[in-house]
Design an enzyme around this catalytic site. Structure first.
Site, PDB file in Angstrom:
ATOM      1  N   GLY A   1      45.621  39.251  43.827  1.00  0.00           N
ATOM      2  CA  GLY A   1      44.307  38.631  43.688  1.00  0.00           C
ATOM      3  C   GLY A   1      43.962  38.397  42.234  1.00  0.00           C
ATOM      4  N   SER A   2      43.011  37.514  42.012  1.00  0.00           N
ATOM      5  CA  SER A   2      42.560  37.240  40.651  1.00  0.00           C
ATOM      6  C   SER A   2      41.083  36.878  40.690  1.00  0.00           C
ATOM      7  CB  SER A   2      43.363  36.099  40.011  1.00  0.00           C
ATOM      8  OG  SER A   2      43.267  34.918  40.781  1.00  0.00           O
ATOM      9  N   GLY A   3      40.392  37.169  39.594  1.00  0.00           N
ATOM     10  CA  GLY A   3      38.973  36.890  39.508  1.00  0.00           C
ATOM     11  C   GLY A   3      38.605  36.356  38.148  1.00  0.00           C
TER      12      GLY A   3
ATOM     13  N   PHE B   1      37.463  37.853  35.541  1.00  0.00           N
ATOM     14  CA  PHE B   1      37.761  38.673  34.373  1.00  0.00           C
ATOM     15  C   PHE B   1      39.169  39.255  34.373  1.00  0.00           C
ATOM     16  CE2 PHE B   1      32.995  39.397  34.376  1.00  0.00           C
ATOM     17  CZ  PHE B   1      32.787  38.453  33.374  1.00  0.00           C
ATOM     18  N   GLY B   2      39.985  38.945  35.361  1.00  0.00           N
ATOM     19  CA  GLY B   2      41.328  39.499  35.341  1.00  0.00           C
ATOM     20  C   GLY B   2      42.071  39.293  36.640  1.00  0.00           C
TER      21      GLY B   2
ATOM     22  N   VAL C   1      44.698  41.283  39.768  1.00  0.00           N
ATOM     23  CA  VAL C   1      44.991  42.542  40.433  1.00  0.00           C
ATOM     24  C   VAL C   1      46.421  42.501  40.966  1.00  0.00           C
ATOM     25  CG1 VAL C   1      44.307  44.156  42.245  1.00  0.00           C
ATOM     26  CG2 VAL C   1      42.569  42.776  41.084  1.00  0.00           C
TER      27      VAL C   1
ATOM     28  N   LYS D   1      44.125  46.600  38.304  1.00  0.00           N
ATOM     29  CA  LYS D   1      43.288  45.494  37.840  1.00  0.00           C
ATOM     30  C   LYS D   1      43.467  45.355  36.332  1.00  0.00           C
ATOM     31  CE  LYS D   1      38.493  43.847  37.622  1.00  0.00           C
ATOM     32  NZ  LYS D   1      37.089  44.117  38.011  1.00  0.00           N
TER      33      LYS D   1
ATOM     34  N   ASP E   1      27.221  41.607  42.378  1.00  0.00           N
ATOM     35  CA  ASP E   1      28.237  40.619  42.752  1.00  0.00           C
ATOM     36  C   ASP E   1      28.802  40.931  44.134  1.00  0.00           C
ATOM     37  OD1 ASP E   1      29.696  38.310  42.396  1.00  0.00           O
ATOM     38  OD2 ASP E   1      31.309  39.273  41.262  1.00  0.00           O
TER      39      ASP E   1
END
Length: 656
Positions: A334-336, A338-339, A341, A356, A462
């Site tokens: 996964g990715s978001g 700010f970074g 995973v 993360k 969030d």
């Protein structure tokens, strides 16, 4: 957007020279009749959903020059008959589920001059010596497979090779000296294998070489300081702990030369003295431990460098590198904002973790890291994602590195279950009605804890499906505290709280309207996000779905359908469960959806759904004062679950 199968009648088009079906939704197996199109020059079937085996009849296409079968779901072995395509100059079989070894007949195609790509499959075995027949080949990509053995020396005859990608395999041994003949190479990636020995010095003689990645291997000795090795940005050598020397930007230890006259002195300096100091230090710490423990409590609220020393499990950057296979793409889960995973397996104990990694180039990432550390250091709850450790260090290139290590959630995020990406995932990831209720209750419990039970109330800021993780029992855990806010009571009026920071925080679709208008961050902002989340869980549509436009929101959509049309807007997949263990429940829930004037099943399930939607609508009201707090939400939605379970029990009794 074309879907369906390729009809067998296509075999009648015997004069066809070009067939392009790429970038659609075709599925099923390829018909053998494709082998009848013997005048075919180019065949493009990539980026579809074809499955089954690659038909051996494709070997009849002897005039074929380009064959693209990549990005499908082909399985089985690569047919050796493709070696009959003596005019083939481009072959791409990447990103499928192909198994077995690479056929010698295919590697024997000297006509291949542009590219041979078989990456991202499950190919095994050694790289055949016949690879030396690819004397005109420009690109060879066998990355992300399970190949083993050594690089055959016959590769030296591929003098036209410009791009060589072998990363993500189990290749081993030293790099053959014979490869110094490949002076046309521009890019080489040998990372994430088991190569050993010294780095070949001939790499520095390759004048065309622009990129070299040999990271995550077992190379040793001195790094050359000539050619491409002069520019640290063009090479990657991380994960080779036995290397030394090289340019200063690589931050490697210097290569010391052994001197027999200094061996005893070095033994004294490097081993005996440090061990003695370590033993004395441990004894002192044990003696003063109670005093240190009391002192630590007084500074617990401040995030300092000691924060990372408090973890019972200390994890280094090198250990994270090893556990995630050098932060491999295959480990990315996964990715978001700010970074990213990654899934990792800690080498010390085999524990599966989620790592993360903060993208510190992204504005706000450092603050996100500090916020998350501040929040996670002091909170514990069964419905919050458990943190194992943290790492603040320097990577092998000398850049700042920060990461958080969490307990791994094997069932992924709620977002993956509510919005499957493809048909296969859609069939395997289905949440029934009671599972959705349980997840909604878990999230409500987490909010109740954060808002009402923490010494300093915490606002998540969030809350959304991608930040809700599911364990093996489908218990929900709220994660990602990168935007968290803390509330502090004001000295004049304890009933009023003040947040640590203000500003627009959250994700589009879940942000409460008062935040967009500059309002103060509050627990009722999380409640708004929860209300939207609840509607999304039972409708099956994101709040930013394309259907919600021209003033229509998911809140208004649910409001209009609440009484008379509630059954028309709910996600129907919640009543059709494929799990064999839940077969009885599946039958019951299908029965519940059917009209039955005698037991009135439909009206009972409708009542439960209306109650759920009423909570979602109440929580997502525009005015914060009209929203119900988390502790009330917990009680209300628990009552709905009890009612539903009692109804199922009665229905089971009637059925029996």
């Amino acid at each position: 957007m074309i879907h369906g199968y390729i009809p067998t009648g296509i075999g009648n088009l015997i004069n066809l020279t070009l067939l392009r079906l790429d970038g659609n939704y075709f599925g099923g197996t390829l018909p053998d009749v494709l082998g009848k199109l013997q005048k075919l020059v180019e065949l493009f079937l990539h980026n579809n959903k074809f499955s089954g085996s690659i038909p051996s009849s494709l070997g009849n296409l002897t005039t074929l020059t380009s064959l693209f079968l990549d990005e499908n779901k082909f399985e089985g072995t690569i047919p050796p008959s493709l070696g009959n395509c003596q005019n083939l100059h481009t072959l791409n079989l990447s990103r499928n589920n192909l198994t077995g070894t690479i056929p010698k007949q295919v590697l024997g195609l000297s006509s291949l001059s542009i590219s041979l790509v078989m990456s991202h499959n499950f190919l095994i075995g050694a790289l055949p010596f016949e690879v030396g027949n690819l004397i005109h080949l420009g690109e060879l990509d066998l990355s992300e497979n399970r190949l083993s053995g050594e690089i055959p020396s016959t590769l030296e005859t591929c003098l036209s090779l410009e791009h060589l990608y072998l990363e993500g395999n189990s290749l081993e041994g030293a790099i053959p000296q014979s490869l110094e003949m490949l002076r046309s190479l521009e890019e080489i990636d040998l990372s994430r294998n088991n190569f050993s020995g010294p780095i070949p010095k001939f790499f520095s003689k390759f004048t065309s070489l622009k990129y070299l990645n040999i990271s995550c291997n077992d190379f040793e000795g001195e790094v050359p300081s000539e050619g491409i090795f002069l520019n640290a940005s063009e090479i990657s050598i991380i994960g080779n702990d036995k290397l030394c020397g090289g340019v200063q930007e690589l931050h490697l230890p210097s290569c010391s030369k052994k001197n027999p006259h200094l061996s005893r002195r070095l033994l004294l300096i490097k081993i005996i003295i440090p061990v003695t100091v370590l033993i004395i230090s441990i004894l002192v710490l044990l003696y003063f431990y109670p005093t240190c423990f009391v002192g630590k409590n007084s500074t617990e609220k401040a995030l300092t460098t000691s924060f990372f020393e408090d973890w019972p499990l200390r994890i280094s950057y090198a250990e994270l590198l090893q556990s995630t296979n050098c932060f491999s793409e295959n480990n990315l889960i996964g990715s978001g904002s700010f970074g990213s995973v990654y899934k990792g397996i800690l080498p010390r104990n085999g524990a599966i973790v989620a790592v993360k990694v903060l993208n510190l180039q992204q504005q706000g990432a450092s603050n996100s890291f500090i916020n998350e550390c501040n929040a996670l250091r002091s909170i514990r709850h069964r419905n919050l994602l458990k943190i194992i450790s943290a790492c603040s260090s320097i990577d092998h290139e000398g850049n700042d590195f920060k990461s958080l290590i969490f307990e791994f959630m094997c069932n992924g995020s709620l977002d993956q279950w509510l919005h499957p990406k493809d048909d296969v995932q859609h069939q395997s990831k289905r949440l029934n009605f009671i599972q959705r209720l349980n997840i909604a209750i878990d999230v409500a419990y987490a909010l109740e804890y954060l808002h009402h039970q923490c010494q300093t109330p915490i606002i998540h800021c969030d809350l959304k499906p991608s930040n809700i993780l599911l364990d093996e029992d489908m218990t929900a855990h709220v994660g990602d505290f990168g935007l968290v806010n803390f509330l502090f009571e004001t000295s004049n009026n304890p009933s009023k709280s003040q947040s640590l920071s203000i500003g627009l925080k959250g994700s589009i679709g879940y942000i409460p309207p008062e935040y967009a208008m500059g309002g103060q961050v509050s627990p009722l902002g999380d409640i708004y996000s929860y209300g939207i989340l609840l509607l999304e869980m039972f409708i099956g549509k994101r709040p930013i779905d394309e259907m919600f436009k021209d003033g229509l929101s998911i809140h208004k959509f649910a409001t209009m359908a609440l009484q008379e049309h509630i059954m028309d807007i709910v996600d129907p997949s919640m009543f059709f469960v494929e799990d064999e263990e839940d077969a009885n429940d599946d039958i019951e829930e299908r029965t519940i959806m059917e009209e039955d004037p005698h037991v009135n099943n439909r009206s009972r399930i409708k009542e439960c759904l209306i109650s759920v939607f009423e909570i979602g609508l109440s929580c997502s009201k525009t005015s914060p004062d009209e929203r119900m707090p988390a502790n009330v939400v917990v009680n209300e939605i628990n009552a709905i679950r009890d009612t539903f379970l009692q109804f199922k029990k009665e229905n089971r009794r009637r059925t029996s």
